[in-house]
Design an enzyme around this catalytic site. Structure first.
Site, PDB file in Angstrom:
ATOM      1  N   SER A  52     -29.526  20.116  15.075  1.00  0.00           N
ATOM      2  CA  SER A  52     -30.864  20.191  14.982  1.00  0.00           C
ATOM      3  C   SER A  52     -30.822  18.507  15.706  1.00  0.00           C
ATOM      4  O   SER A  52     -30.195  17.489  15.120  1.00  0.00           O
ATOM      5  CB  SER A  52     -31.679  20.125  14.125  1.00  0.00           C
ATOM      6  OG  SER A  52     -33.185  19.569  14.230  1.00  0.00           O
ATOM      7  N   TYR A  89     -32.381  20.053   4.884  1.00  0.00           N
ATOM      8  CA  TYR A  89     -32.279  20.605   5.840  1.00  0.00           C
ATOM      9  C   TYR A  89     -31.365  19.318   7.281  1.00  0.00           C
ATOM     10  O   TYR A  89     -30.624  19.037   7.837  1.00  0.00           O
ATOM     11  CB  TYR A  89     -33.329  20.906   6.545  1.00  0.00           C
ATOM     12  CG  TYR A  89     -33.229  21.099   8.044  1.00  0.00           C
ATOM     13  CD1 TYR A  89     -32.769  22.637   8.203  1.00  0.00           C
ATOM     14  CD2 TYR A  89     -33.268  20.299   9.016  1.00  0.00           C
ATOM     15  CE1 TYR A  89     -32.952  23.070   9.679  1.00  0.00           C
ATOM     16  CE2 TYR A  89     -33.459  20.759  10.398  1.00  0.00           C
ATOM     17  CZ  TYR A  89     -33.577  22.465  10.812  1.00  0.00           C
ATOM     18  OH  TYR A  89     -33.036  22.935  12.667  1.00  0.00           O
TER      19      TYR A  89
END
Length: 262
Positions: free
Chosen positions: A152, A166
């Site tokens: 990401s 995350y």
């Protein structure tokens, strides 16, 4: 150099974790539409079977479901055992399964770190380790086996949202991918990561519902990602065209991670 051969993935065997929904589903469709045999795995057995049926209706390639709960190490082992009953080699492993957790800094729970890092980072290593023997059997010097880790842009930049575990897990995944590239390159297995920006998915649904306009405006190309964007990146890395790419982290985000914030 014929482009059809340069980007060909026909008859390759592919495993996509989390391949039934969201970005994983986009990736799975890209492979099946181009003649690959794709195994889809996640803990939602019904979603896996539904995705496989829909993808098989496309023709060209084939799709099969092997459900597994990756939080459980024994399920990862069962996945490898079930795969071995059907295939002797694996050309491409796409580590896509992931989870997120958002909470304010003062309230962010310890359990979030355990849950997110287990799936997003630890299990990537577990599954890759289990499937390395299958990857080795598919590997050749000019057509290596491929590992593609779906990371990401929040692992490259500081995210606006409070998703501490995350973003840390994805930064770790990008580096784990490079470490694997160094170790497994000698076995003719490449390892690369895609740092994905915003795409339509269950994980992004609430954020896009509330902030889609603002997110699109923050991307230099002025839009969020499409299925073709992420599937095309995977097809490139899996084909002869991407055979010499190893240890790279490719941002698939329209330039969002380099956009200035006033």
């Amino acid at each position: 150099m014929d482009a059809n051969q340069l980007f060909n993935v026909k008859d390759k065997v592919v495993l996509v974790t989390g391949g039934a929904k969201g970005v994983g589903r986009m990736i799975s469709e890209g492979y099946v539409a181009n003649g690959a045999t794709v195994y889809i795995s996640s803990r939602d057995a019904q979603a896996c079977e539904k995705a496989a049926a829909e993808l098989n209706a496309l023709g060209k390639g084939k799709a099969y479901a092997i459900p597994a709960d990756f939080y459980k190490e024994e399920d990862c082992q069962k996945l490898a055992q079930e795969f071995a009953k059907r295939e002797s080699k694996l050309h491409v492993l796409v580590n896509n399964s992931g989870s997120n957790w958002g909470a304010s800094y003062d309230e962010y729970p310890s359990s979030a770190w355990t849950r997110v890092l287990t799936l997003n980072l630890h299990r990537v290593f577990t599954i890759t380790q289990l499937f390395t023997p299958f990857l080795e059997k598919a590997a050749a010097p000019e057509d290596p086996a491929r590992i593609i880790n779906i990371g990401s842009i929040d692992g490259l930049r500081v995210p606006a949202l409070e998703t501490f575990a995350y973003s840390a897990s994805k930064a770790g995944l990008h580096h784990l991918s490079r470490v694997l590239a160094s170790h497994l390159g000698r076995r003719n297995i490449t390892s690369n990561s895609l740092a994905c920006g915003p795409f339509e998915s269950k994980m992004m649904a609430a954020t896009l519902k509330q902030y889609k306009k603002e997110i699109e405006e923050s991307v230099p190309l002025g839009r969020i990602g499409t299925p073709q964007d992420v599937a095309g990146s995977c097809l490139f890395l899996s084909s002869r065209a991407g055979a010499f790419i190893n240890g790279a982290t490719i941002a698939v985000d329209g330039g969002a991670h380099i956009a200035a914030r006033l």
